[in-house]
Design a protein around this motif. Structure first.
Motif, PDB file in Angstrom:
ATOM      1  N   MET A 177       0.821  -1.210   0.000  1.00  0.00           N
ATOM      2  CA  MET A 177       0.000   0.000   0.000  1.00  0.00           C
ATOM      3  C   MET A 177       0.852   1.256   0.000  1.00  0.00           C
ATOM      4  O   MET A 177       0.508   2.255  -0.616  1.00  0.00           O
ATOM      5  N   PHE A 180       1.567   1.589  -3.715  1.00  0.00           N
ATOM      6  CA  PHE A 180       0.444   1.841  -4.618  1.00  0.00           C
ATOM      7  C   PHE A 180      -0.223   3.183  -4.373  1.00  0.00           C
ATOM      8  O   PHE A 180      -0.697   3.832  -5.282  1.00  0.00           O
ATOM      9  N   ARG A 181      -0.335   3.525  -3.125  1.00  0.00           N
ATOM     10  CA  ARG A 181      -1.029   4.768  -2.800  1.00  0.00           C
ATOM     11  C   ARG A 181      -0.036   5.845  -2.395  1.00  0.00           C
ATOM     12  O   ARG A 181      -0.372   6.769  -1.661  1.00  0.00           O
ATOM     13  N   TRP A 183       1.233   8.500  -3.747  1.00  0.00           N
ATOM     14  CA  TRP A 183       0.887   9.917  -3.919  1.00  0.00           C
ATOM     15  C   TRP A 183      -0.151  10.397  -2.916  1.00  0.00           C
ATOM     16  O   TRP A 183      -0.135  11.556  -2.507  1.00  0.00           O
ATOM     17  N   ALA A 184      -1.035   9.469  -2.486  1.00  0.00           N
ATOM     18  CA  ALA A 184      -2.027   9.874  -1.486  1.00  0.00           C
ATOM     19  C   ALA A 184      -1.406   9.843  -0.093  1.00  0.00           C
ATOM     20  O   ALA A 184      -1.514  10.798   0.683  1.00  0.00           O
ATOM     21  N   LEU A 185      -0.723   8.765   0.225  1.00  0.00           N
ATOM     22  CA  LEU A 185      -0.182   8.612   1.580  1.00  0.00           C
ATOM     23  C   LEU A 185       0.909   9.623   1.893  1.00  0.00           C
ATOM     24  O   LEU A 185       0.995  10.129   3.017  1.00  0.00           O
ATOM     25  N   LYS A 187       1.190  12.531   1.206  1.00  0.00           N
ATOM     26  CA  LYS A 187       0.703  13.853   1.585  1.00  0.00           C
ATOM     27  C   LYS A 187       0.533  13.960   3.099  1.00  0.00           C
ATOM     28  O   LYS A 187       0.586  15.045   3.668  1.00  0.00           O
ATOM     29  N   HIS A 188       0.291  12.814   3.731  1.00  0.00           N
ATOM     30  CA  HIS A 188      -0.037  12.858   5.154  1.00  0.00           C
ATOM     31  C   HIS A 188       1.022  12.242   6.071  1.00  0.00           C
ATOM     32  O   HIS A 188       1.127  12.626   7.231  1.00  0.00           O
ATOM     33  N   TYR A 189       1.744  11.287   5.548  1.00  0.00           N
ATOM     34  CA  TYR A 189       2.685  10.545   6.384  1.00  0.00           C
ATOM     35  C   TYR A 189       4.113  10.640   5.880  1.00  0.00           C
ATOM     36  O   TYR A 189       4.342  10.632   4.665  1.00  0.00           O
ATOM     37  N   LYS A 197       2.642   3.775  12.655  1.00  0.00           N
ATOM     38  CA  LYS A 197       1.206   3.596  12.782  1.00  0.00           C
ATOM     39  C   LYS A 197       0.792   2.165  12.453  1.00  0.00           C
ATOM     40  O   LYS A 197      -0.025   1.548  13.151  1.00  0.00           O
TER      41      LYS A 197
ATOM     42  N   TYR B 119      -5.306   0.993 -12.846  1.00  0.00           N
ATOM     43  CA  TYR B 119      -3.973   0.966 -12.239  1.00  0.00           C
ATOM     44  C   TYR B 119      -2.902   0.486 -13.194  1.00  0.00           C
ATOM     45  O   TYR B 119      -1.759   0.914 -13.139  1.00  0.00           O
ATOM     46  N   GLU B 138      -9.572  11.239  -6.473  1.00  0.00           N
ATOM     47  CA  GLU B 138      -9.645  12.113  -5.317  1.00  0.00           C
ATOM     48  C   GLU B 138     -11.101  12.451  -5.004  1.00  0.00           C
ATOM     49  O   GLU B 138     -11.545  12.455  -3.864  1.00  0.00           O
ATOM     50  N   LYS B 165      -8.833  13.935   6.092  1.00  0.00           N
ATOM     51  CA  LYS B 165      -8.406  13.597   4.729  1.00  0.00           C
ATOM     52  C   LYS B 165      -7.609  12.283   4.716  1.00  0.00           C
ATOM     53  O   LYS B 165      -7.823  11.411   3.851  1.00  0.00           O
ATOM     54  N   LEU B 166      -6.718  12.187   5.650  1.00  0.00           N
ATOM     55  CA  LEU B 166      -5.906  10.983   5.778  1.00  0.00           C
ATOM     56  C   LEU B 166      -6.778   9.753   5.963  1.00  0.00           C
ATOM     57  O   LEU B 166      -6.580   8.719   5.307  1.00  0.00           O
ATOM     58  N   ASP B 169      -8.464   8.700   2.837  1.00  0.00           N
ATOM     59  CA  ASP B 169      -7.531   7.977   1.970  1.00  0.00           C
ATOM     60  C   ASP B 169      -7.351   6.541   2.437  1.00  0.00           C
ATOM     61  O   ASP B 169      -7.331   5.603   1.644  1.00  0.00           O
ATOM     62  N   ASN B 170      -7.223   6.391   3.735  1.00  0.00           N
ATOM     63  CA  ASN B 170      -7.061   5.043   4.274  1.00  0.00           C
ATOM     64  C   ASN B 170      -8.240   4.154   3.908  1.00  0.00           C
ATOM     65  O   ASN B 170      -8.080   2.983   3.592  1.00  0.00           O
ATOM     66  N   VAL B 173      -7.936   2.970   0.512  1.00  0.00           N
ATOM     67  CA  VAL B 173      -6.938   1.904   0.466  1.00  0.00           C
ATOM     68  C   VAL B 173      -7.571   0.565   0.824  1.00  0.00           C
ATOM     69  O   VAL B 173      -7.313  -0.448   0.166  1.00  0.00           O
ATOM     70  N   GLU B 176      -9.337  -0.684  -2.220  1.00  0.00           N
ATOM     71  CA  GLU B 176      -8.446  -1.097  -3.297  1.00  0.00           C
ATOM     72  C   GLU B 176      -7.694  -2.372  -2.947  1.00  0.00           C
ATOM     73  O   GLU B 176      -7.418  -3.197  -3.810  1.00  0.00           O
ATOM     74  N   MET B 177      -7.360  -2.478  -1.678  1.00  0.00           N
ATOM     75  CA  MET B 177      -6.652  -3.665  -1.211  1.00  0.00           C
ATOM     76  C   MET B 177      -7.379  -4.939  -1.628  1.00  0.00           C
ATOM     77  O   MET B 177      -6.785  -5.903  -2.069  1.00  0.00           O
ATOM     78  N   PHE B 180      -6.489  -5.352  -5.319  1.00  0.00           N
ATOM     79  CA  PHE B 180      -5.091  -5.616  -5.662  1.00  0.00           C
ATOM     80  C   PHE B 180      -4.600  -6.960  -5.164  1.00  0.00           C
ATOM     81  O   PHE B 180      -3.788  -7.606  -5.797  1.00  0.00           O
TER      82      PHE B 180
END
Lengths: 210, 210, 210, 210
Positions: A177, A180-181, A183-185, A187-189, A197, B119, B138, B165-166, B169-170, B173, B176-177, B180
């Motif tokens: 993850m 794959f994510r 660009w999204a993740l 931004k925050h982590y 986490k 993807y 998004e 926001k985070l 996103d989670n 995920v 999508e998980m 994938f």
DNA sequence: AATGAATGAGAATTCATTCAT
DNA sequence: CATGAATGAATTCTCATTCAT
């Protein structure tokens, strides 16, 4: 259990040379595939970037798909090696698991391009070969199966034996993850925050201390 | 904020007809792309499967890449529609969230092939178009942002505003998980089990009751 | 002597309308052919620039080559008209000739693009049509045959009757050269200087006064 | 001063081979272009007439336009070579000029098709390339500049230094005229008569003896 | 008469693969 | 073993022309 490794025939006899040349091919192709994709990369480009002629390229492979296979296999091999090297198998299962998870995410982070490459291009492999490549990933998740077993044995992890495989897969997902994510993740982590986490969440489920 | 939707010029004037024909194109191309991949699908195949000639195909698009764009956009549109339709926005944020998560995973399950398609193939889009397509995702995660806000407002969810926001996103995920890692997860979980488990984990983090 | 004018069939009955539409076609096509060349101009472009649809275009012509024919013929017609209008047939042959030569070069100068168009594109006409178009030029050189005859008759020009045709051709060449070698000649001559010089040279040969 | 010669990249390394193959291409293309025109000649026809496959053709050029360039350049090269070979630079400027003019018209006569080819098709060249090709003609007219200078120096020709360039251009026009108006001129003149007449006219203007 | 959607033959170009040297 | 010239099937895209409305 796992598919037999595919053996690519070569017109060249000397095994040492074959290995050396194929390393050159892989090194060149990985970068090309990452930047241009498998289909938009030509065999000529692969040959040139490998440092030899198109004729020579075909002395060591039989088709362009073989290059993709070599690349995918090399990526998995590197991933497994890096992971195994990073993990110290001393200590309790719990301790090893923490380290392993950290390593997994770090390796995934470092090899992000290559992991994505496999996900985006491996479908272009011949069916049979694809099965082998996917199975290769299984082997990697075996690392975590081993660790979980160790933790159960030494009492540092509490998890039903029949859920071990599932948990190992979940762990692999955590790592993927991050890629794959990305660009999204991102931004925050930071890498560290994400790792921290996920470790917390995971251990909340299976560590004995809870 | 989000990229403007790309408008593909058409040689045909009647907008109704354009829409109809493009739907045919999308319907045909989705299946071809899923089974053969974008690069191995020829424009002639797309035309034939759409039910018209190659010439007619090019009356409605300008390049093969346009077809890929149409396909990606249609998939995102369908995903968003399905999701919004499935979610009942009555009740507490907590209740809505549970339903939404369930819906997300179900939609992902139903649209697995198409999600993977995006993807694996969206990298073949022109840079500019790719940006739009990614931005489209998004928008979908915005659905969850809305729900989380609702839950915060009505007190059914406890989550720092700056982490909303985070968290959204989670949640994406998680959905999508399921796609994938389908082949790995399906060995251990049914759709319902997976959904149940992820809901439990998620709510453990953010529901007020905890 | 000269080839019969080609008659292009039309699906439309009203001759007035046919003429009007064909004028639109010619007007549009001349500019397109000059700027893009015959082959790089599409029938769609011709139709659009003519102010109607592709279907309508084909109501008035049978093939793209017909447009080229219409254009070539119109250019020749205009050239002849302009020339005849410019020439005053009063006075001695010598006087008329001077004026005519001046007019020829001026008309060539004004119609340079279109003259070149004929030279560069008429080869794309069907053999039979090409013959007619080339013959059309002959008719223009007839103007000078007439003038030369007049000069011989009134004693202002001295030239063997059997060389009249040749001399008329030479005169046409003088005009065309101003177009064909434009880029070279313009470096050294103004239109007036070139005209002056050619008149002098020509009359030195055939005027009685010498 | 003159544009740099364009270098067409080739996938083939051996320069000797490149030259040989390109000669084959030119030889084949010249005839095809003369008979069918550039646009109506297909690359496959060029390849076949050259004696190799379409793939091989593209090992030696990058686009169809390159073939046109090769052809135009070869024609100019041949023209210049033939001319320079035919001219004996011994004797007075006057004598050399007579010979050169005769040679020019003869070469134009022999190369008529090819000269026309350049006039009709060179407009299809990319702007930059076209400029070079046109400049190439300039070089040929330089031959006459040299000769005129020689005549001025040795006193056999009387012509203002500042009109030399103009006169050289006029001479080129005489040669081209024989080609462009072939069908008209041939009715009245043999090659020899035309040559004789033009020499007479020209020398009347610039030879000292007058 | 006018429209414009549909057609499909044909064109330029690419590129994986072979094989003689 | 290495080379790289040759091959031609395959691909994307264009555009003159037709014909139902």
């Amino acid at each position: 259990m796992s598919e037999k490794r595919k053996t690519i025939p070569s017109l060249v006899k000397d095994p040492k040379l074959i290995e050396k040349r194929r390393e050159q091919i892989i090194e060149a192709a990985v970068h090309l595939f990452i930047h241009k994709g498998f289909h938009k990369t030509t065999t000529r480009e692969i040959a040139r970037a490998s440092g030899f002629s198109i004729g020579t390229l075909y002395e060591y492979i039989e088709s362009k798909e073989d290059v993709l296979y070599l690349v995918c296999d090399a990526i998995h091999a590197e991933m497994e090696t890096r992971l195994r090297e990073a993990i110290n198998f001393n200590g309790t299962g719990l301790k090893i698991l923490k380290l392993a998870l950290k390593s997994l995410i770090r390796v995934m982070d470092q090899m992000g391009d290559r992991v994505l490459l496999i996900y985006q291009e491996s479908k272009s492999l011949p069916k049979e070969t694809l099965r082998y490549v996917l199975g290769r990933e299984e082997e990697i998740s075996q690392i975590f199966v081993e660790i979980l077993h160790r933790g159960i044995a030494d009492g540092s992890l509490r998890i039903d034996e029949k859920h071990v495989k599932l948990m190992a897969d979940n762990i692999m997902v955590l790592g993927e993850m991050w890629v794959f994510r990305r660009w999204a993740l991102h931004k925050h982590y930071s890498l560290e925050e994400y790792t921290e986490k996920q470790i917390t969440l995971l251990l909340r489920e299976i560590s004995v201390s809870e």
